[in-house]
Design a protein around this motif. Sequence first.
Motif, PDB file in Angstrom:
ATOM      1  N   PHE A  43       6.582   2.313   8.495  1.00 35.60           N
ATOM      2  CA  PHE A  43       6.201   3.690   8.824  1.00 35.60           C
ATOM      3  C   PHE A  43       6.301   3.860  10.341  1.00 35.60           C
ATOM      4  O   PHE A  43       5.308   3.842  11.062  1.00 35.60           O
ATOM      5  CB  PHE A  43       4.779   3.960   8.334  1.00 35.60           C
ATOM      6  CG  PHE A  43       4.356   5.400   8.387  1.00 35.60           C
ATOM      7  CD1 PHE A  43       3.050   5.728   8.748  1.00 35.60           C
ATOM      8  CD2 PHE A  43       5.216   6.441   8.070  1.00 35.60           C
ATOM      9  CE1 PHE A  43       2.621   7.052   8.787  1.00 35.60           C
ATOM     10  CE2 PHE A  43       4.811   7.758   8.102  1.00 35.60           C
ATOM     11  CZ  PHE A  43       3.506   8.061   8.461  1.00 35.60           C
ATOM     12  N   PRO A  44       7.506   4.049  10.874  1.00 34.60           N
ATOM     13  CA  PRO A  44       7.679   4.182  12.326  1.00 34.60           C
ATOM     14  C   PRO A  44       7.264   5.553  12.847  1.00 34.60           C
ATOM     15  O   PRO A  44       7.404   6.563  12.160  1.00 34.60           O
ATOM     16  CB  PRO A  44       9.178   3.950  12.512  1.00 34.60           C
ATOM     17  CG  PRO A  44       9.788   4.347  11.201  1.00 34.60           C
ATOM     18  CD  PRO A  44       8.786   4.023  10.147  1.00 34.60           C
ATOM     19  N   SER A  98       8.958   8.910   9.739  1.00 35.75           N
ATOM     20  CA  SER A  98       9.791   8.792   8.556  1.00 35.75           C
ATOM     21  C   SER A  98       9.215   7.670   7.712  1.00 35.75           C
ATOM     22  O   SER A  98       8.507   6.794   8.221  1.00 35.75           O
ATOM     23  CB  SER A  98      11.250   8.492   8.935  1.00 35.75           C
ATOM     24  OG  SER A  98      11.323   7.279   9.666  1.00 35.75           O
ATOM     25  N   ARG A  99       9.503   7.670   6.433  1.00 36.08           N
ATOM     26  CA  ARG A  99       9.006   6.615   5.537  1.00 36.08           C
ATOM     27  C   ARG A  99      10.094   6.360   4.498  1.00 36.08           C
ATOM     28  O   ARG A  99      10.121   6.946   3.430  1.00 36.08           O
ATOM     29  CB  ARG A  99       7.711   7.056   4.847  1.00 36.08           C
ATOM     30  CG  ARG A  99       7.106   5.946   3.975  1.00 36.08           C
ATOM     31  CD  ARG A  99       5.992   5.242   4.655  1.00 36.08           C
ATOM     32  NE  ARG A  99       5.428   4.180   3.844  1.00 36.08           N
ATOM     33  CZ  ARG A  99       4.376   4.335   3.034  1.00 36.08           C
ATOM     34  NH1 ARG A  99       3.815   5.532   2.913  1.00 36.08           N
ATOM     35  NH2 ARG A  99       3.900   3.310   2.364  1.00 36.08           N
ATOM     36  N   SER A 100      11.005   5.473   4.846  1.00 33.60           N
ATOM     37  CA  SER A 100      12.115   5.177   3.933  1.00 33.60           C
ATOM     38  C   SER A 100      11.777   4.041   2.966  1.00 33.60           C
ATOM     39  O   SER A 100      12.405   3.918   1.910  1.00 33.60           O
ATOM     40  CB  SER A 100      13.386   4.828   4.721  1.00 33.60           C
ATOM     41  OG  SER A 100      13.138   3.738   5.575  1.00 33.60           O
ATOM     42  N   THR A 101      10.795   3.223   3.313  1.00 33.47           N
ATOM     43  CA  THR A 101      10.370   2.134   2.429  1.00 33.47           C
ATOM     44  C   THR A 101       8.849   2.143   2.332  1.00 33.47           C
ATOM     45  O   THR A 101       8.160   2.754   3.156  1.00 33.47           O
ATOM     46  CB  THR A 101      10.812   0.758   2.957  1.00 33.47           C
ATOM     47  OG1 THR A 101      10.102   0.476   4.178  1.00 33.47           O
ATOM     48  CG2 THR A 101      12.309   0.710   3.219  1.00 33.47           C
ATOM     49  N   HIS A 153       0.832  -1.202   0.000  1.00 34.93           N
ATOM     50  CA  HIS A 153       0.000   0.000   0.000  1.00 34.93           C
ATOM     51  C   HIS A 153       0.865   1.250   0.000  1.00 34.93           C
ATOM     52  O   HIS A 153       1.858   1.334   0.722  1.00 34.93           O
ATOM     53  CB  HIS A 153      -0.900   0.012   1.242  1.00 34.93           C
ATOM     54  CG  HIS A 153      -1.965  -1.014   1.215  1.00 34.93           C
ATOM     55  ND1 HIS A 153      -2.774  -1.267   2.304  1.00 34.93           N
ATOM     56  CD2 HIS A 153      -2.365  -1.861   0.248  1.00 34.93           C
ATOM     57  CE1 HIS A 153      -3.638  -2.220   1.992  1.00 34.93           C
ATOM     58  NE2 HIS A 153      -3.402  -2.603   0.751  1.00 34.93           N
ATOM     59  N   ASN A 154       0.452   2.236  -0.798  1.00 29.84           N
ATOM     60  CA  ASN A 154       1.197   3.490  -0.829  1.00 29.84           C
ATOM     61  C   ASN A 154       0.935   4.352   0.407  1.00 29.84           C
ATOM     62  O   ASN A 154       1.824   4.965   0.958  1.00 29.84           O
ATOM     63  CB  ASN A 154       0.820   4.299  -2.075  1.00 29.84           C
ATOM     64  CG  ASN A 154       1.425   3.718  -3.331  1.00 29.84           C
ATOM     65  OD1 ASN A 154       2.554   3.225  -3.306  1.00 29.84           O
ATOM     66  ND2 ASN A 154       0.695   3.762  -4.416  1.00 29.84           N
ATOM     67  N   VAL A 213       2.019   9.405   1.879  1.00 30.61           N
ATOM     68  CA  VAL A 213       1.430   8.984   0.603  1.00 30.61           C
ATOM     69  C   VAL A 213       2.402   8.134  -0.211  1.00 30.61           C
ATOM     70  O   VAL A 213       2.069   7.709  -1.315  1.00 30.61           O
ATOM     71  CB  VAL A 213       0.950  10.195  -0.219  1.00 30.61           C
ATOM     72  CG1 VAL A 213      -0.080  10.990   0.572  1.00 30.61           C
ATOM     73  CG2 VAL A 213       2.112  11.078  -0.641  1.00 30.61           C
ATOM     74  N   GLY A 214       3.571   7.882   0.344  1.00 30.17           N
ATOM     75  CA  GLY A 214       4.541   7.038  -0.334  1.00 30.17           C
ATOM     76  C   GLY A 214       5.904   7.200   0.316  1.00 30.17           C
ATOM     77  O   GLY A 214       6.107   8.102   1.145  1.00 30.17           O
TER      78      GLY A 214
END
Lengths: 115, 110
Positions: free
Chosen positions: A74-75, A67-70, A29-30, A50-51
């Motif tokens: 989503f930590p 943060s969202r590195s992958t 999921h994005n 959103v991505g």
Amino acid sequence: NAGVTQTPKFRILKIGQSMTLQCAQDMNHNYMYWYRQDPGMGLKLIYYSVGAGITDKGEVPNGYNVSRSTTEDFPLRLELAAPSQTSVYFCASNPSRDRVHNEQFFGPGTRLTVL
Amino acid sequence: EDQVTQSPEALRLQEGESSSLNCSYTVSGLRGLFWYRQDPGKGPEFLFTLYSAGEEKEKERLKATLTKKESFLHITAPKPEDSATYLCAVQPPPGNKLTFGGGTRVLVKP
């Protein structure tokens, strides 16, 4: 598929401590979201993404960072825990940008107590 | 500002006693209205999405309806296993964010 997973299930923090709540999804999921739910209340949006590489604030972002590195992870980071952050935290993901099949899928939650 | 109000806050029913839950909303445009079920200690579980006034959706003993200002979740002949908190959420444009109401706690007694 495991769906949306969250760790830990429970945590007790002292005032001023820091911690990271982990969230992962294996559905490609994005969109991903962090909510908090106080007793007897609905859910309030903290941050969303959103991505990979893109995050934005929700309704109650103060005291939190993300943060969202992958795509999968989503930590949520609490830097200086305060009693007001005692709550149940839910992570969710969303499969589509389209109108159809637009529901959010929720994880089991992390119950956090700050003393 | 988008607002969602659910009533009543709590509902106690006898098994078989049908009832309705209300979700009133104020939103600047509506992309969708969502109903979720939440069991104690668990995350919300998706039930329905409604997109336009007049739309209805059913699942077992649950039926959701939508008007321009509110949505109803009808529970027909409930069973004890229908006991849960039912959450309503709206999705205004732009994007996929949801604004939730406070929920209705339903207890069905045998």
